[in-house]
Design an enzyme around this catalytic site. Sequence first.
Site, mmCIF file in Angstrom:
data_model
loop_
_atom_site.group_PDB
_atom_site.id
_atom_site.type_symbol
_atom_site.label_atom_id
_atom_site.label_comp_id
_atom_site.label_asym_id
_atom_site.label_seq_id
_atom_site.Cartn_x
_atom_site.Cartn_y
_atom_site.Cartn_z
ATOM 1 N N GLY A 15 -86.304 -48.031 -84.624
ATOM 2 C CA GLY A 15 -85.501 -47.647 -85.829
ATOM 3 C C GLY A 15 -84.363 -48.439 -85.969
ATOM 4 N N SER A 16 -84.415 -49.561 -85.654
ATOM 5 C CA SER A 16 -82.977 -50.326 -86.383
ATOM 6 C C SER A 16 -83.042 -50.510 -87.817
ATOM 7 C CB SER A 16 -82.909 -51.753 -85.307
ATOM 8 O OG SER A 16 -83.851 -52.569 -85.854
ATOM 9 N N ASN A 110 -92.742 -51.536 -97.267
ATOM 10 C CA ASN A 110 -92.833 -51.996 -95.871
ATOM 11 C C ASN A 110 -92.343 -53.324 -95.582
ATOM 12 O OD1 ASN A 110 -94.248 -52.035 -93.192
ATOM 13 N ND2 ASN A 110 -95.180 -53.989 -93.899
ATOM 14 N N HIS A 112 -92.033 -56.474 -92.986
ATOM 15 C CA HIS A 112 -92.807 -57.278 -91.957
ATOM 16 C C HIS A 112 -91.944 -58.479 -91.460
ATOM 17 C CE1 HIS A 112 -96.369 -58.400 -90.025
ATOM 18 N NE2 HIS A 112 -96.174 -59.658 -90.503
ATOM 19 N N GLY A 146 -104.775 -53.186 -98.430
ATOM 20 C CA GLY A 146 -104.983 -54.212 -97.430
ATOM 21 C C GLY A 146 -103.817 -54.232 -96.176
ATOM 22 N N ASP A 148 -100.523 -55.676 -95.033
ATOM 23 C CA ASP A 148 -99.440 -56.550 -95.196
ATOM 24 C C ASP A 148 -99.789 -57.431 -96.580
ATOM 25 O OD1 ASP A 148 -97.899 -55.652 -93.132
ATOM 26 O OD2 ASP A 148 -99.109 -56.900 -91.685
HETATM 27 C C1 GAR Z 1 -89.287 -54.582 -87.190
HETATM 28 O O1 GAR Z 1 -89.396 -56.060 -86.729
HETATM 29 C C2 GAR Z 1 -90.349 -54.455 -88.342
HETATM 30 O O2 GAR Z 1 -90.376 -55.763 -89.230
HETATM 31 C C3 GAR Z 1 -91.677 -54.448 -87.679
HETATM 32 O O3 GAR Z 1 -91.494 -53.617 -86.446
HETATM 33 C C4 GAR Z 1 -90.024 -53.856 -85.889
HETATM 34 C C5 GAR Z 1 -89.447 -52.453 -86.033
HETATM 35 O O4 GAR Z 1 -88.146 -52.403 -85.720
HETATM 36 N N1 GAR Z 1 -92.776 -54.007 -88.192
HETATM 37 C C6 GAR Z 1 -94.038 -54.311 -88.240
HETATM 38 O O5 GAR Z 1 -94.321 -55.302 -87.335
HETATM 39 C C7 GAR Z 1 -95.186 -53.659 -88.950
HETATM 40 N N2 GAR Z 1 -96.182 -54.682 -89.122
HETATM 41 P P1 GAR Z 1 -87.370 -51.065 -85.767
HETATM 42 O O6 GAR Z 1 -87.967 -50.077 -85.331
HETATM 43 O O7 GAR Z 1 -85.981 -51.538 -84.884
HETATM 44 O O8 GAR Z 1 -87.226 -51.001 -87.261
#
Ligand code: GAR
Length: 206
Positions: A15-16, A110, A112, A146, A148
């Site tokens: 959750g950052s 989203n 990515h 799709g 991403d």
């Molecule tokens: C982040 O790096 C985000 O971009 C990635 O997961 C992490 C979540 O971090 N998302 C994906 O890879 C989605 N395909 P967070 O929970 O600290 O925000």
Amino acid sequence: MSEAKKIGVLVSGRGSNLQALIDRIEAGKLDVKIAVVISDMPGAFALMRAEKAGIKTLTVNRKSYGDRASFEKAVDAALREAGCELVVLAGFMRILSPAFVAAWPHLIINIHPALLPSFPGLHGQGQAVAYGVKYSGCTVHFVDAGTDSGPIILQKVVPVLDDDTEDSLAERILAKEHEALPEAVELWAQGRLLIEGRKVKIISKK
Ligand code: GAR
């Protein structure tokens, strides 16, 4: 002044990126209200962050539902009940069905951890290191049916260093994610995103 638009944030873990949104809102630099944070993973640290900020949370555990459709129906109902106008995927690690996406047309975004369309799917940072690219970064995009693949709102670039590992690159990219996601949500809230086919144009401030 008009009331802040309501957003729902879907999370699966740390959750950052959610925290980056919370911090921007609390600093008065992002004019939206997080109406609900929904996790598909019980006990996700993101839920704790939301609770600490006084935001309503909900766990919709995929394992408690027989199929994806009933799981998504519960998520959809919770978002609508909270009055959400935009759905933000902030480290939400599930693919949403075309039916769910169609129910929120150009209303799901989203983040990515790669420069799409390179390195979609899981481990975008590790894919970039393994491929040997010199630059990577993050992408905020609208979600389509799709993986991403939806229209890109904004991207931020970081260099990939010779001795980078997946983790060291992920850390550098994450700092940019924390800028990009709130920026994109702010642009949406200000009505400044114009979608024309695959292209998202950013309209200048009035
Ligand atoms: C982040 O790096 C985000 O971009 C990635 O997961 C992490 C979540 O971090 N998302 C994906 O890879 C989605 N395909 P967070 O929970 O600290 O925000």
